[in-house]
Design a protein around this motif. Structure first.
Motif, PDB file in Angstrom:
ATOM      1  N   ILE A  19      11.473 -60.770  22.696  1.00 33.35           N
ATOM      2  CA  ILE A  19      12.783 -61.398  22.545  1.00 33.35           C
ATOM      3  C   ILE A  19      13.238 -61.327  21.089  1.00 33.35           C
ATOM      4  O   ILE A  19      14.399 -61.039  20.799  1.00 33.35           O
ATOM      5  N   ASP A  20      12.327 -61.559  20.157  1.00 32.09           N
ATOM      6  CA  ASP A  20      12.678 -61.506  18.733  1.00 32.09           C
ATOM      7  C   ASP A  20      13.197 -60.139  18.320  1.00 32.09           C
ATOM      8  O   ASP A  20      14.066 -60.033  17.460  1.00 32.09           O
ATOM      9  N   ALA A  21      12.689 -59.087  18.916  1.00 32.45           N
ATOM     10  CA  ALA A  21      13.146 -57.732  18.587  1.00 32.45           C
ATOM     11  C   ALA A  21      14.579 -57.522  19.052  1.00 32.45           C
ATOM     12  O   ALA A  21      15.396 -56.940  18.330  1.00 32.45           O
ATOM     13  N   ILE A  22      14.885 -57.999  20.244  1.00 30.84           N
ATOM     14  CA  ILE A  22      16.242 -57.868  20.781  1.00 30.84           C
ATOM     15  C   ILE A  22      17.226 -58.642  19.911  1.00 30.84           C
ATOM     16  O   ILE A  22      18.231 -58.110  19.445  1.00 30.84           O
ATOM     17  N   VAL A  23      16.919 -59.903  19.668  1.00 32.78           N
ATOM     18  CA  VAL A  23      17.812 -60.764  18.899  1.00 32.78           C
ATOM     19  C   VAL A  23      17.926 -60.267  17.456  1.00 32.78           C
ATOM     20  O   VAL A  23      19.016 -60.239  16.876  1.00 32.78           O
ATOM     21  N   GLY A  24      16.819 -59.842  16.885  1.00 32.84           N
ATOM     22  CA  GLY A  24      16.827 -59.365  15.498  1.00 32.84           C
ATOM     23  C   GLY A  24      17.721 -58.156  15.300  1.00 32.84           C
ATOM     24  O   GLY A  24      18.463 -58.076  14.306  1.00 32.84           O
ATOM     25  N   LEU A  25      17.683 -57.218  16.228  1.00 31.58           N
ATOM     26  CA  LEU A  25      18.516 -56.030  16.115  1.00 31.58           C
ATOM     27  C   LEU A  25      19.990 -56.404  16.240  1.00 31.58           C
ATOM     28  O   LEU A  25      20.839 -55.913  15.499  1.00 31.58           O
ATOM     29  N   THR A  34      24.170 -50.926  21.846  1.00 33.44           N
ATOM     30  CA  THR A  34      23.114 -50.245  21.089  1.00 33.44           C
ATOM     31  C   THR A  34      21.772 -50.929  21.300  1.00 33.44           C
ATOM     32  O   THR A  34      20.751 -50.269  21.488  1.00 33.44           O
ATOM     33  N   VAL A  35      21.780 -52.251  21.273  1.00 36.88           N
ATOM     34  CA  VAL A  35      20.548 -53.019  21.499  1.00 36.88           C
ATOM     35  C   VAL A  35      19.979 -52.690  22.880  1.00 36.88           C
ATOM     36  O   VAL A  35      18.784 -52.418  23.022  1.00 36.88           O
ATOM     37  N   ALA A  36      20.842 -52.699  23.882  1.00 36.68           N
ATOM     38  CA  ALA A  36      20.405 -52.413  25.246  1.00 36.68           C
ATOM     39  C   ALA A  36      19.818 -51.012  25.347  1.00 36.68           C
ATOM     40  O   ALA A  36      18.743 -50.817  25.924  1.00 36.68           O
ATOM     41  N   GLU A  37      20.491 -50.049  24.756  1.00 35.38           N
ATOM     42  CA  GLU A  37      20.005 -48.666  24.802  1.00 35.38           C
ATOM     43  C   GLU A  37      18.667 -48.526  24.084  1.00 35.38           C
ATOM     44  O   GLU A  37      17.759 -47.847  24.575  1.00 35.38           O
ATOM     45  N   GLU A  38      18.538 -49.171  22.957  1.00 37.08           N
ATOM     46  CA  GLU A  38      17.305 -49.086  22.164  1.00 37.08           C
ATOM     47  C   GLU A  38      16.092 -49.581  22.944  1.00 37.08           C
ATOM     48  O   GLU A  38      14.998 -49.029  22.827  1.00 37.08           O
ATOM     49  N   PHE A  39      16.279 -50.627  23.744  1.00 36.31           N
ATOM     50  CA  PHE A  39      15.154 -51.239  24.444  1.00 36.31           C
ATOM     51  C   PHE A  39      15.099 -50.906  25.936  1.00 36.31           C
ATOM     52  O   PHE A  39      14.251 -51.441  26.655  1.00 36.31           O
ATOM     53  N   GLY A  40      16.009 -50.066  26.403  1.00 36.78           N
ATOM     54  CA  GLY A  40      15.983 -49.664  27.802  1.00 36.78           C
ATOM     55  C   GLY A  40      16.300 -50.792  28.762  1.00 36.78           C
ATOM     56  O   GLY A  40      15.711 -50.883  29.843  1.00 36.78           O
ATOM     57  N   ILE A  41      17.221 -51.655  28.352  1.00 33.70           N
ATOM     58  CA  ILE A  41      17.653 -52.763  29.205  1.00 33.70           C
ATOM     59  C   ILE A  41      19.162 -52.642  29.400  1.00 33.70           C
ATOM     60  O   ILE A  41      19.817 -51.824  28.758  1.00 33.70           O
ATOM     61  N   ALA A  46      20.767 -57.830  27.478  1.00 38.71           N
ATOM     62  CA  ALA A  46      20.787 -58.021  26.026  1.00 38.71           C
ATOM     63  C   ALA A  46      21.682 -59.199  25.661  1.00 38.71           C
ATOM     64  O   ALA A  46      21.313 -60.040  24.828  1.00 38.71           O
ATOM     65  N   GLU A  47      22.841 -59.279  26.300  1.00 40.24           N
ATOM     66  CA  GLU A  47      23.767 -60.375  26.013  1.00 40.24           C
ATOM     67  C   GLU A  47      23.163 -61.721  26.397  1.00 40.24           C
ATOM     68  O   GLU A  47      23.253 -62.689  25.639  1.00 40.24           O
ATOM     69  N   GLU A  48      22.546 -61.800  27.561  1.00 43.82           N
ATOM     70  CA  GLU A  48      21.956 -63.064  28.005  1.00 43.82           C
ATOM     71  C   GLU A  48      20.828 -63.513  27.072  1.00 43.82           C
ATOM     72  O   GLU A  48      20.708 -64.699  26.759  1.00 43.82           O
ATOM     73  N   VAL A  49      20.013 -62.578  26.625  1.00 42.24           N
ATOM     74  CA  VAL A  49      18.935 -62.920  25.695  1.00 42.24           C
ATOM     75  C   VAL A  49      19.518 -63.475  24.397  1.00 42.24           C
ATOM     76  O   VAL A  49      19.056 -64.505  23.886  1.00 42.24           O
ATOM     77  N   CYS A  50      20.543 -62.835  23.878  1.00 44.00           N
ATOM     78  CA  CYS A  50      21.147 -63.284  22.619  1.00 44.00           C
ATOM     79  C   CYS A  50      21.850 -64.629  22.781  1.00 44.00           C
ATOM     80  O   CYS A  50      21.747 -65.493  21.908  1.00 44.00           O
ATOM     81  N   ARG A  51      22.526 -64.814  23.904  1.00 44.45           N
ATOM     82  CA  ARG A  51      23.168 -66.111  24.167  1.00 44.45           C
ATOM     83  C   ARG A  51      22.116 -67.227  24.251  1.00 44.45           C
ATOM     84  O   ARG A  51      22.303 -68.316  23.719  1.00 44.45           O
ATOM     85  N   ALA A  52      21.025 -66.961  24.956  1.00 50.95           N
ATOM     86  CA  ALA A  52      19.962 -67.960  25.086  1.00 50.95           C
ATOM     87  C   ALA A  52      19.366 -68.283  23.731  1.00 50.95           C
ATOM     88  O   ALA A  52      19.064 -69.437  23.433  1.00 50.95           O
ATOM     89  N   ALA A  53      19.200 -67.268  22.898  1.00 55.47           N
ATOM     90  CA  ALA A  53      18.639 -67.488  21.549  1.00 55.47           C
ATOM     91  C   ALA A  53      19.588 -68.363  20.722  1.00 55.47           C
ATOM     92  O   ALA A  53      19.122 -69.237  19.982  1.00 55.47           O
TER      93      ALA A  53
END
Length: 59
Positions: A19-25, A34-41, A46-53
């Motif tokens: 999770i830290d990698a997604i949010v950090g990027l 770009t975040v989604a593409e980088e991590f294959g999600i 990606a948006e839900e993870v960042c919103r939750a963070a």
């Protein structure tokens, strides 16, 4: 949390991406696409993870 993945840090279920990698990027200024593409999600994941963070940090 599972110590077998990410040394016990929170990871995205199914992909095991920290999770830290997604949010950090994203916080570094990358778009959610770009975040989604980088991590294959999906962009929605990606948006839900960042919103939750953000909610977690605000608490």
């Amino acid at each position: 949390m599972d110590p077998r993945f990410g040394w016990g840090a929170p990871v995205l279920e199914g992909s095991k991406v920290p999770i830290d990698a997604i949010v950090g990027l994203w916080q570094a200024g990358e778009s959610l696409e770009t975040v989604a593409e980088e991590f294959g999600i999906t962009r929605d994941q990606a948006e839900e993870v960042c919103r939750a963070a953000l909610r977690y940090d605000a608490a």
